[in-house]
Scaffold this motif. Structure first.
Motif, short mmCIF file in Angstrom:
data_model
loop_
_atom_site.label_atom_id
_atom_site.label_comp_id
_atom_site.label_asym_id
_atom_site.label_seq_id
_atom_site.Cartn_x
_atom_site.Cartn_y
_atom_site.Cartn_z
N UNK A 57 27.84 45.14 50.63
CA UNK A 57 27.07 43.55 50.94
C UNK A 57 27.43 42.47 49.95
N UNK A 58 28.20 42.77 48.96
CA UNK A 58 28.48 41.40 48.01
C UNK A 58 30.08 41.18 48.20
N UNK A 59 30.31 39.96 48.36
CA UNK A 59 31.84 39.44 48.46
C UNK A 59 32.34 38.82 47.24
N UNK A 60 32.28 39.35 46.24
CA UNK A 60 33.00 38.75 44.88
C UNK A 60 33.82 39.66 44.25
N UNK A 61 33.78 40.95 44.29
CA UNK A 61 34.44 41.89 43.53
C UNK A 61 35.19 42.71 44.42
N UNK A 62 36.44 42.98 44.26
CA UNK A 62 37.32 43.65 45.40
C UNK A 62 38.06 44.72 44.43
N UNK A 63 38.84 45.51 45.23
CA UNK A 63 39.57 46.69 44.80
C UNK A 63 40.94 46.63 45.67
N UNK A 64 41.91 46.83 44.76
CA UNK A 64 43.36 47.05 45.24
C UNK A 64 43.72 48.44 45.35
N UNK A 65 44.15 48.98 46.36
CA UNK A 65 44.35 50.49 46.39
C UNK A 65 43.30 51.27 45.54
N UNK A 66 41.94 51.14 45.76
CA UNK A 66 41.03 51.90 45.19
C UNK A 66 40.97 52.21 43.63
N UNK A 67 41.75 51.20 43.11
CA UNK A 67 41.78 51.39 41.53
C UNK A 67 41.73 49.98 40.88
N UNK A 68 42.67 48.91 41.04
CA UNK A 68 42.60 47.69 40.52
C UNK A 68 41.59 46.94 40.86
N UNK A 69 40.61 46.51 39.74
CA UNK A 69 39.19 45.59 40.26
C UNK A 69 39.48 44.30 39.79
N UNK A 70 39.08 43.48 40.69
CA UNK A 70 39.21 41.92 40.50
C UNK A 70 38.12 41.18 41.01
N UNK A 71 37.88 39.85 40.46
CA UNK A 71 36.79 39.08 41.04
C UNK A 71 37.37 37.96 41.65
N UNK A 72 36.84 37.67 42.86
CA UNK A 72 37.69 36.60 43.62
C UNK A 72 36.10 35.49 44.12
N UNK A 73 36.59 34.08 44.31
CA UNK A 73 35.71 33.26 44.84
C UNK A 73 36.47 32.76 46.32
N UNK A 103 39.87 52.57 32.68
CA UNK A 103 38.46 52.07 32.31
C UNK A 103 37.57 52.70 33.13
N UNK A 104 37.12 53.74 32.83
CA UNK A 104 35.91 54.72 33.51
C UNK A 104 34.88 53.79 33.61
N UNK A 105 34.28 52.99 32.92
CA UNK A 105 33.18 52.21 33.08
C UNK A 105 33.24 51.15 34.46
N UNK A 106 34.56 50.91 34.72
CA UNK A 106 34.65 50.18 35.95
C UNK A 106 34.10 50.78 37.44
N UNK A 107 33.94 52.13 37.44
CA UNK A 107 33.42 52.99 38.46
C UNK A 107 32.23 52.46 38.93
N UNK A 108 31.10 51.93 37.90
CA UNK A 108 29.92 51.49 38.45
C UNK A 108 29.65 50.31 37.58
N UNK A 109 30.07 49.15 38.10
CA UNK A 109 29.96 47.48 37.52
C UNK A 109 28.71 47.30 37.29
N UNK A 110 27.85 47.51 38.13
CA UNK A 110 26.31 47.27 37.97
C UNK A 110 25.72 47.78 36.77
N UNK A 111 25.67 49.15 36.53
CA UNK A 111 25.29 49.62 35.37
C UNK A 111 26.12 49.35 33.89
N UNK A 112 27.56 49.26 34.20
CA UNK A 112 28.31 48.74 33.05
C UNK A 112 27.83 47.29 32.58
N UNK A 113 27.72 46.49 33.52
CA UNK A 113 27.37 44.99 33.01
C UNK A 113 25.86 44.97 32.51
#
Length: 132
Positions: A57-73, A103-113
């Motif tokens: 439901x959120x459109x600001x964080x994306x994954x490439x190949x289910x691994x690389x995490x990036x933020x986009x506007x 970076x294992x912490x990226x698996x759950x961004x909300x709890x990590x941040x």
């Protein structure tokens, strides 16, 4: 970086790829590294369907190949529409957060941040106590 292969005679519609309800027609990367190489990589990933939202439901964080995490506007491209008249968008890559496989912490961004905010706040509280 717009897709250069679509610039030919007889094309009436700007090229775009749909991502999370946005029709992306351009990609911009906000770092000092080689923006053209990064934008070209992102275009290829987008055209191949390798980019997906991190959260449903959120459109600001994306994954490439289910691994690389990036933020986009996203911003609308002025004067650019599809055949139906709906606006086309520019994807602005704000930052790459890293790979979940590294970076294992990226698996759950909300709890990590949440943890980062809490630890930062505790550090600030400790430092303010030391100054008094």
């Amino acid at each position: 970086m717009k897709d250069k292969t679509t610039e030919r005679w007889g094309t009436y519609e700007s090229f775009y790829v749909e991502l999370s309800g946005k029709k992306v027609a351009d990609i911009v990367e906000k770092t000092r590294s080689e923006p053209e190489e990064i934008a070209a990589f992102m275009w290829e990933c987008l055209k191949q369907g390798r980019i997906e939202p991190y959260y449903r439901n959120e459109n600001d964080v994306y994954l490439i190949d289910d691994d690389l995490v990036f933020v986009a506007e996203f911003t609308e491209l002025p004067g650019e529409t599809d055949l139906v008249g709906e606006p086309l968008h520019k994807m602005i890559v704000v930052t790459f957060l890293g790979k979940m496989s590294v970076t294992i912490e990226l698996r759950d961004l909300k709890s990590y941040y949440s943890w980062l905010r809490h630890s930062r706040r505790m550090t600030l509280i400790k430092n303010s106590r030391k100054r008094k």
